[in-house]
Write a protein that holds these residues in place. Structure first.
Motif, PDB file in Angstrom:
ATOM      1  N   ILE A   1       0.827  -1.201   0.000  1.00  0.00           N
ATOM      2  CA  ILE A   1       0.000   0.000   0.000  1.00  0.00           C
ATOM      3  C   ILE A   1       0.864   1.254   0.000  1.00  0.00           C
ATOM      4  CG2 ILE A   1      -1.781   1.272   1.257  1.00  0.00           C
ATOM      5  CD1 ILE A   1      -2.805  -1.395   2.315  1.00  0.00           C
ATOM      6  N   GLY A   2       0.552   2.184  -0.902  1.00  0.00           N
ATOM      7  CA  GLY A   2       1.273   3.445  -0.989  1.00  0.00           C
ATOM      8  C   GLY A   2       0.933   4.368   0.167  1.00  0.00           C
ATOM      9  N   THR A   3       1.982   4.994   0.723  1.00  0.00           N
ATOM     10  CA  THR A   3       1.779   5.846   1.893  1.00  0.00           C
ATOM     11  C   THR A   3       2.400   7.229   1.733  1.00  0.00           C
ATOM     12  OG1 THR A   3       3.746   4.862   2.883  1.00  0.00           O
ATOM     13  CG2 THR A   3       1.620   3.911   3.502  1.00  0.00           C
ATOM     14  N   GLY A   4       2.727   7.603   0.506  1.00  0.00           N
ATOM     15  CA  GLY A   4       3.300   8.924   0.291  1.00  0.00           C
ATOM     16  C   GLY A   4       4.359   8.907  -0.781  1.00  0.00           C
ATOM     17  N   GLY A   5       4.947  10.062  -1.036  1.00  0.00           N
ATOM     18  CA  GLY A   5       5.917  10.180  -2.117  1.00  0.00           C
ATOM     19  C   GLY A   5       5.228  10.076  -3.459  1.00  0.00           C
ATOM     20  N   TYR A   6       5.931   9.559  -4.441  1.00  0.00           N
ATOM     21  CA  TYR A   6       5.376   9.461  -5.791  1.00  0.00           C
ATOM     22  C   TYR A   6       4.113   8.589  -5.858  1.00  0.00           C
ATOM     23  CZ  TYR A   6      10.037  11.269  -6.882  1.00  0.00           C
ATOM     24  OH  TYR A   6      11.194  12.023  -6.909  1.00  0.00           O
ATOM     25  N   PRO A   7       4.002   7.477  -5.100  1.00  0.00           N
ATOM     26  CA  PRO A   7       2.782   6.658  -5.173  1.00  0.00           C
ATOM     27  C   PRO A   7       1.543   7.335  -4.601  1.00  0.00           C
ATOM     28  CG  PRO A   7       4.616   5.371  -4.322  1.00  0.00           C
ATOM     29  CD  PRO A   7       5.047   6.805  -4.313  1.00  0.00           C
ATOM     30  N   GLY A   8       1.722   8.370  -3.797  1.00  0.00           N
ATOM     31  CA  GLY A   8       0.578   9.060  -3.210  1.00  0.00           C
ATOM     32  C   GLY A   8      -0.002   8.329  -2.003  1.00  0.00           C
TER      33      GLY A   8
ATOM     34  N   SER B   1       4.640   1.441   1.149  1.00  0.00           N
ATOM     35  CA  SER B   1       5.588   1.982   0.169  1.00  0.00           C
ATOM     36  C   SER B   1       5.516   3.497   0.094  1.00  0.00           C
ATOM     37  CB  SER B   1       5.325   1.370  -1.208  1.00  0.00           C
ATOM     38  OG  SER B   1       5.776   0.031  -1.232  1.00  0.00           O
ATOM     39  N   CYS B   2       6.663   4.107   0.330  1.00  0.00           N
ATOM     40  CA  CYS B   2       6.780   5.559   0.306  1.00  0.00           C
ATOM     41  C   CYS B   2       7.990   5.916  -0.543  1.00  0.00           C
ATOM     42  CB  CYS B   2       6.930   6.081   1.738  1.00  0.00           C
ATOM     43  SG  CYS B   2       6.934   7.873   1.872  1.00  0.00           S
ATOM     44  N   HIS B   3       7.778   5.928  -1.849  1.00  0.00           N
ATOM     45  CA  HIS B   3       8.867   6.156  -2.804  1.00  0.00           C
ATOM     46  C   HIS B   3       9.007   7.659  -3.081  1.00  0.00           C
ATOM     47  CE1 HIS B   3       7.883   1.948  -3.501  1.00  0.00           C
ATOM     48  NE2 HIS B   3       9.002   1.805  -4.188  1.00  0.00           N
ATOM     49  N   GLY B   4      10.046   8.253  -2.530  1.00  0.00           N
ATOM     50  CA  GLY B   4      10.302   9.669  -2.774  1.00  0.00           C
ATOM     51  C   GLY B   4      11.785   9.920  -2.922  1.00  0.00           C
ATOM     52  N   ASN B   5      12.177  11.182  -2.838  1.00  0.00           N
ATOM     53  CA  ASN B   5      13.602  11.535  -2.881  1.00  0.00           C
ATOM     54  C   ASN B   5      13.941  12.340  -1.626  1.00  0.00           C
ATOM     55  OD1 ASN B   5      16.220  12.238  -3.374  1.00  0.00           O
ATOM     56  ND2 ASN B   5      15.843  13.249  -5.323  1.00  0.00           N
ATOM     57  N   PRO B   6      14.219  11.641  -0.521  1.00  0.00           N
ATOM     58  CA  PRO B   6      14.542  12.349   0.715  1.00  0.00           C
ATOM     59  C   PRO B   6      15.906  13.030   0.684  1.00  0.00           C
ATOM     60  CG  PRO B   6      14.895   9.999   1.002  1.00  0.00           C
ATOM     61  CD  PRO B   6      14.269  10.171  -0.355  1.00  0.00           C
ATOM     62  N   LEU B   7      16.667  12.814  -0.382  1.00  0.00           N
ATOM     63  CA  LEU B   7      17.971  13.464  -0.540  1.00  0.00           C
ATOM     64  C   LEU B   7      17.915  14.604  -1.551  1.00  0.00           C
ATOM     65  CD1 LEU B   7      20.280  10.305  -0.650  1.00  0.00           C
ATOM     66  CD2 LEU B   7      19.615  11.666   1.326  1.00  0.00           C
ATOM     67  N   HIS B   8      16.729  15.003  -1.937  1.00  0.00           N
ATOM     68  CA  HIS B   8      16.579  16.085  -2.919  1.00  0.00           C
ATOM     69  C   HIS B   8      17.332  17.327  -2.443  1.00  0.00           C
ATOM     70  CE1 HIS B   8      14.743  18.914  -5.703  1.00  0.00           C
ATOM     71  NE2 HIS B   8      14.200  17.903  -6.336  1.00  0.00           N
ATOM     72  N   PRO B   9      18.060  17.999  -3.343  1.00  0.00           N
ATOM     73  CA  PRO B   9      18.859  19.147  -2.901  1.00  0.00           C
ATOM     74  C   PRO B   9      18.041  20.333  -2.391  1.00  0.00           C
ATOM     75  CG  PRO B   9      18.912  18.929  -5.293  1.00  0.00           C
ATOM     76  CD  PRO B   9      18.274  17.685  -4.764  1.00  0.00           C
ATOM     77  N   ARG B  10      16.778  20.450  -2.836  1.00  0.00           N
ATOM     78  CA  ARG B  10      15.943  21.522  -2.287  1.00  0.00           C
ATOM     79  C   ARG B  10      15.350  21.038  -0.966  1.00  0.00           C
ATOM     80  NH1 ARG B  10      14.189  22.211  -7.699  1.00  0.00           N
ATOM     81  NH2 ARG B  10      12.041  21.644  -7.273  1.00  0.00           N
TER      82      ARG B  10
ATOM     83  N   GLU C   1      13.052  21.948   1.091  1.00  0.00           N
ATOM     84  CA  GLU C   1      11.611  21.827   1.306  1.00  0.00           C
ATOM     85  C   GLU C   1      11.049  20.575   0.639  1.00  0.00           C
ATOM     86  OE1 GLU C   1      12.090  24.304  -2.470  1.00  0.00           O
ATOM     87  OE2 GLU C   1      13.103  24.068  -0.531  1.00  0.00           O
ATOM     88  N   VAL C   2      11.630  20.173  -0.480  1.00  0.00           N
ATOM     89  CA  VAL C   2      11.206  18.954  -1.168  1.00  0.00           C
ATOM     90  C   VAL C   2      11.656  17.728  -0.377  1.00  0.00           C
ATOM     91  CG1 VAL C   2      11.353  17.611  -3.294  1.00  0.00           C
ATOM     92  CG2 VAL C   2      11.271  20.107  -3.406  1.00  0.00           C
ATOM     93  N   ALA C   3      12.932  17.725   0.008  1.00  0.00           N
ATOM     94  CA  ALA C   3      13.470  16.603   0.778  1.00  0.00           C
ATOM     95  C   ALA C   3      12.712  16.428   2.095  1.00  0.00           C
ATOM     96  CB  ALA C   3      14.952  16.834   1.061  1.00  0.00           C
ATOM     97  N   LYS C   4      12.363  17.526   2.744  1.00  0.00           N
ATOM     98  CA  LYS C   4      11.666  17.469   4.029  1.00  0.00           C
ATOM     99  C   LYS C   4      10.321  16.781   3.900  1.00  0.00           C
ATOM    100  CE  LYS C   4      10.206  20.537   7.826  1.00  0.00           C
ATOM    101  NZ  LYS C   4       8.754  20.339   7.829  1.00  0.00           N
ATOM    102  N   SER C   5       9.589  17.086   2.834  1.00  0.00           N
ATOM    103  CA  SER C   5       8.280  16.473   2.626  1.00  0.00           C
ATOM    104  C   SER C   5       8.403  14.965   2.438  1.00  0.00           C
ATOM    105  CB  SER C   5       7.613  17.099   1.398  1.00  0.00           C
ATOM    106  OG  SER C   5       6.386  16.462   1.115  1.00  0.00           O
TER     107      SER C   5
END
Length: 322
Positions: free
Chosen positions: A32-39, A73-82, A84-88
């Motif tokens: 089950i998707g719980t955030g990030g790109y899967p929503g 599943s929470c597929h995101g980019n927690p290492l994003h250089p911005r 505010e994006v990484a924090k989310s």
């Protein structure tokens, strides 16, 4: 092993309707998707963590249909250089870890993320060649300053919670191959492992069976995505495997994601499942549908049919003939 599905393909359906549809196909597990790109269409961790009644209702909805949750599943980019994006992405991942602990779900899936080229960067930078030397220097900086420190801390937290992290080996992120996964695992601990998706290995030129054997030697397979791929023999010679055309360019792309059995036949998928068995993997085979030329229903049901022929549900048993 249990046959399951990544429920984001049914994001347009309410949770209970999606679970009814899945159970009717004879499946046993859901991812089950719980955030990030899967929503979060079927699960909002922060809401379930704050309301025991909602949490219990969510758990009951799954269990009442004879299903188990193979992973959140929470597929995101927690290492994003911005920042505010990484924090989310980071906050979504931490909520997911907390929810997995509450629900006693064994695995949380995600991406390793990809940093930029400096602390002042605005976009991720994925170096894929060692020369000119700047690319190698960039890669070393990313791993020593961003990738390893972040996942060392996440690995420590996951270990305390008794949860395994399944990082998908996906192009565009720092961990994208068996070698990069094992490098991170060595630095960040055994809570870090792979969510193996053969489709992303095939387009990189990696044999999934050999990748499974390699990862299995370190007990580093924590989850598995069943998704296929078809490589166009003409277009790949024009664009290469790092084809940057959008997935909507169906006729012109070097490769396309396909439903299980539509890129590689049953023998290949049987070999993959056998390799998982020999590697000691006995968790979910989770279908992920991203086939551009099939409806969700047709692509999903064809994948179910193909995998039911090769999945191994019973224990190995004794070698009575020896």
């Amino acid at each position: 092993m249990k046959l399951g599905v990544f429920t984001v393909l049914l994001a347009d359906k309410p949770l209970e309707e999606a679970l009814d549809y899945i159970a009717a196909q004879g499946l046993e597990a859901v991812e089950i998707g719980t955030g990030g790109y899967p929503g979060k269409s079927h699960c909002r961790p922060e809401e379930l963590l704050a309301d025991k009644g909602k949490l219990n209702a969510f758990k009951k909805a799954v269990e009442a249909r004879g299903l188990t949750i193979s992973a959140l599943s929470c597929h995101g980019n927690p290492l994003h250089p911005r920042q505010e994006v990484a924090k989310s992405y980071h906050e979504d991942f931490m909520h997911t870890l907390d929810l997995a602990e509450r629900l006693e779900v064994p695995v949380v899936n995600g991406f390793s993320g990809c940093p930029g080229d400096s602390d002042d960067a605005k976009y991720p930078n994925w170096p894929v060649v060692p020369w000119p030397n700047e690319y190698r220097e960039l890669l070393d900086w990313q791993w020593s300053e961003k990738v390893i420190p972040y996942w060392q801390e996440i690995g420590r937290i996951a270990s305390q919670k008794g949860i395994l992290i399944g990082l998908e080996l996906h192009g565009g992120f720092s961990v994208h191959s068996p070698g990069t996964l094992l490098r991170l695992r060595e630095a960040a601990g055994e809570a870090i492992g792979a969510n193996v998706d053969p489709s992303h290995l095939w387009w990189q030129g990696i044999d999934p069976v050999q990748a499974i054997r390699l990862l299995g030697q370190s007990s580093a397979i924590h989850h598995f995505h069943a998704k296929d791929i078809a490589i166009d023999p003409v277009n790949v010679n024009k664009h290469g495997v790092t084809d940057m055309q959008p997935y909507t360019e169906i006729l012109g792309r070097a490769w396309q994601f396909r439903s299980v059995g539509c890129g590689h036949d049953g023998k290949v998928w049987g070999d993959i499942v056998s390799a998982l068995r020999m590697a000691g993997y006995d968790h979910a085979i989770s279908i992920e549908h991203e086939d551009a030329i099939m409806s969700v229903n047709e692509g999903f049901t064809k994948a179910v049919h193909q995998l039911k022929q090769v999945i191994m549900r019973e224990p190995m048993g004794t070698m009575w003939w020896v």
